[in-house]
Write an enzyme that holds these catalytic residues in place. Structure first.
Site, short mmCIF file in Angstrom:
data_model
loop_
_atom_site.label_atom_id
_atom_site.label_comp_id
_atom_site.label_asym_id
_atom_site.label_seq_id
_atom_site.Cartn_x
_atom_site.Cartn_y
_atom_site.Cartn_z
N GLY A 259 0.76 -1.24 0.00
CA GLY A 259 0.00 0.00 0.00
C GLY A 259 0.79 1.29 0.00
N GLU B 169 4.03 -6.62 2.06
CA GLU B 169 3.59 -7.06 0.72
C GLU B 169 3.60 -5.88 -0.26
OE1 GLU B 169 -0.36 -8.47 1.51
OE2 GLU B 169 0.31 -10.26 2.58
N GLY C 126 3.84 -3.74 -3.55
CA GLY C 126 3.75 -3.96 -4.99
C GLY C 126 4.13 -2.68 -5.72
N ARG C 127 3.21 -1.73 -5.67
CA ARG C 127 3.39 -0.48 -6.40
C ARG C 127 4.73 0.20 -6.16
NH1 ARG C 127 -0.87 2.77 -8.04
NH2 ARG C 127 -2.23 1.62 -6.62
N ARG D 26 -5.22 2.65 -15.71
CA ARG D 26 -5.31 3.40 -14.46
C ARG D 26 -6.04 4.74 -14.60
NH1 ARG D 26 -1.50 5.27 -12.08
NH2 ARG D 26 -2.36 5.03 -10.01
N TYR E 190 -9.33 4.58 -12.36
CA TYR E 190 -9.24 5.25 -11.05
C TYR E 190 -9.15 6.76 -11.18
CZ TYR E 190 -7.19 0.63 -9.90
OH TYR E 190 -6.91 -0.69 -9.78
N CYS F 36 -12.68 2.53 -28.51
CA CYS F 36 -14.00 3.11 -28.72
C CYS F 36 -14.76 3.25 -27.41
CB CYS F 36 -14.77 2.26 -29.73
SG CYS F 36 -13.87 2.11 -31.26
N GLU F 37 -14.24 4.08 -26.57
CA GLU F 37 -14.84 4.42 -25.28
C GLU F 37 -14.46 5.86 -24.98
OE1 GLU F 37 -16.65 2.35 -23.34
OE2 GLU F 37 -16.18 0.48 -24.38
N TYR G 236 0.63 -1.91 -12.15
CA TYR G 236 -0.76 -1.90 -12.60
C TYR G 236 -0.88 -1.31 -14.00
CZ TYR G 236 -1.10 -2.91 -7.67
OH TYR G 236 -0.91 -3.49 -6.44
#
Ligand SMILES: *Cc1c(COP(=O)(O)O)cnc(C)c1O
Length: 416
Positions: free
Chosen positions: A239, A274, A276-277, A313, A317, A345-346, A373
């Site tokens: 985190g 743990e 990650g980022r 991302r 988010y 196409c969004e 991510y």
């Protein structure tokens, strides 16, 4: 991203011109710095070197075999959330006994496989999961080592989609129920209680939520002890936030130093993290090419060849990621306020909103901080093959660590 800089009017990663990488490997292209990954991992490791510890890299942040292998060689353990991630870390040369298994929906097959290879610990997220693990362990004549993932009900003060430690989130076991579930775990024949864990969210830029969670965990560990349940390891999850723009972040050293104080009274307890980022986010970038510029109704679009399928991302988010032109901007350049958008196409397919840029067709742009991510969340939506991934090694070297997908890859397994 200290390995990125302009030199002779051109953006370089270490001593390699971004334009050379784009030419050699094509775009869109993910590029990672192996030195940066090592540096970030060692920051955690050095902060913990006087403590019984294990740093379990969260595989979902970036699960390329080469990244996993590099971290395994540095002594990392791994936090996995699926059998796919377990097979990846084994393939990358990791020791199964350094793997912890998180996730709310562990299937029978996943649990069987994890027991068979002998992982370090199941981070159990519900009471039914506990019974399922016990039943499978009994059938396989094994003892499953477990930790309960506790939801400490603290506000991580991060984006709601990446906040996991509040009562209303699906993750973990409610704080109020924890003691009761530990007692039940203790009564099960093929369960060995080893630890307690929590993970309250991602991209945390304040220390206080970590300290609040630690206080809640300490209170529970004491209560468990009073009930004759002894905890051998405490896992504080990941985190730790990183700098995407101008966020003030906490260093691994600060985090670890403060948390070590909280747990100092447990002399022999092993501390797990743990991350990650913070290991990989700022090790990576995404190179993309401007296909067109479009100017209409007062809006300026830089339409690039990377989209939300490659890097979700910003769309998912509302994340802000730095965009740098590969040609060094000059003060005399005329700039416009651009939305950097992809081919998908969004309408949500936007990599960056409202950026002051001077761009032309065929220019290259770099999206920074894309090591976490990024590729791991990429998809083939709109039938785009996923990009290649390249690792920078030292100042001059680079190699492909995942080939660009081919069209055959797109329909592998399909039939007419
Ligand atoms: C995602 C996750 C992590 C890693 O989070 P980062 O914010 O990337 O450090 C760690 N533990 C668990 C259980 C997770 O789900």
């Amino acid at each position: 991203m200290d390995f990125l800089h302009y030199q002779n009017g051109q953006l370089f990663a270490n001593q390699v011109a971004i334009s050379d990488l784009a030419e050699q490997y094509g775009t869109p292209l993910y590029v990672y710095s192996s030195d940066y990954i090592t540096k970030q991992f060692l920051a955690y490791q050095q902060a913990l070197n006087d403590t019984n510890h294990l740093i379990c890299y969260a595989v979902k942040a970036n699960s390329n075999l080469s990244v996993l292998n590099q971290l395994a060689n540095l002594g990392a353990g791994f936090d996995i959330v699926s059998q796919g991630e377990l097979e990846r870390v084994l393939k990358a040369g990791a020791d199964a006994n350094k793997v912890v298994f998180s996730g709310v929906a562990k299937s029978i097959v996943e649990i069987e496989r994890a027991l068979t290879v002998g992982i370090k610990c199941f981070n159990v997220e519900s009471e039914p999961e506990l019974y399922r693990i016990n039943d499978i362990a009994k059938r396989l004549n094994k003892v499953a080592t477990i930790s309960l993932r506790i939801n400490p009900d603290v506000d991580a003060k991060t984006h709601p989609y990446i906040s996991t430690g509040l009562r209303e989130n699906k993750f973990g076991i409610s704080y109020q129920l924890a003691l009761d579930v530990y007692r039940k775990a203790k009564s099960l024949s093929n369960i060995k209680i080893a630890g307690i864990d929590c993970h309250i969210g991602s991209q945390l830029t304040e220390l206080s939520p970590f300290l609040d969670a630690a206080d809640r965990i300490v209170a529970l560990v004491d209560e468990l002890k009073a009930n004759d349940i002894n905890i051998e390891h405490i896992d504080l999850g990941g985190g730790l936030g990183v700098c995407y723009n101008d966020e003030k972040t906490i260093s691994p050293l600060q985090l670890v130093t403060e948390l070590k104080k909280k747990f100092a009274k447990y002399a022999n307890v092993e501390l797990l993290f743990e991350p990650g980022r913070c290991i990989v986010a700022n090790a990576g970038l995404l190179i993309t090419k401007v296909e067109y510029t479009k100017h209409q109704d007062g809006n300026h679009f830089a339409i690039v060849d990377a989209g939300m399928n490659d890097l979700i991302r910003p769309a998912l988010y509302d994340a802000w990621m730095r965009v740098l032109p590969v040609k060094e901007p000059k003060s005399s350049d005329e700039t416009l306020i651009y939305n950097v958008v992809g081919p998908i196409c969004e309408s949500s397919d936007v990599l960056a909103h409202q950026r002051d840029l001077s761009v032309q067709q065929d220019d290259l742009l770099v999206v920074c901080s894309a090591g976490a991510y990024g590729f791991s969340m990429a998809s083939n939506y709109n039938s785009h093959p996923r990009p290649a991934e390249v690792m920078l090694i030292g100042e001059q070297q680079h190699k492909v660590i995942r080939q660009r997908e081919s069209f055959d890859d797109l329909w592998r397994g399909e039939s007419l």
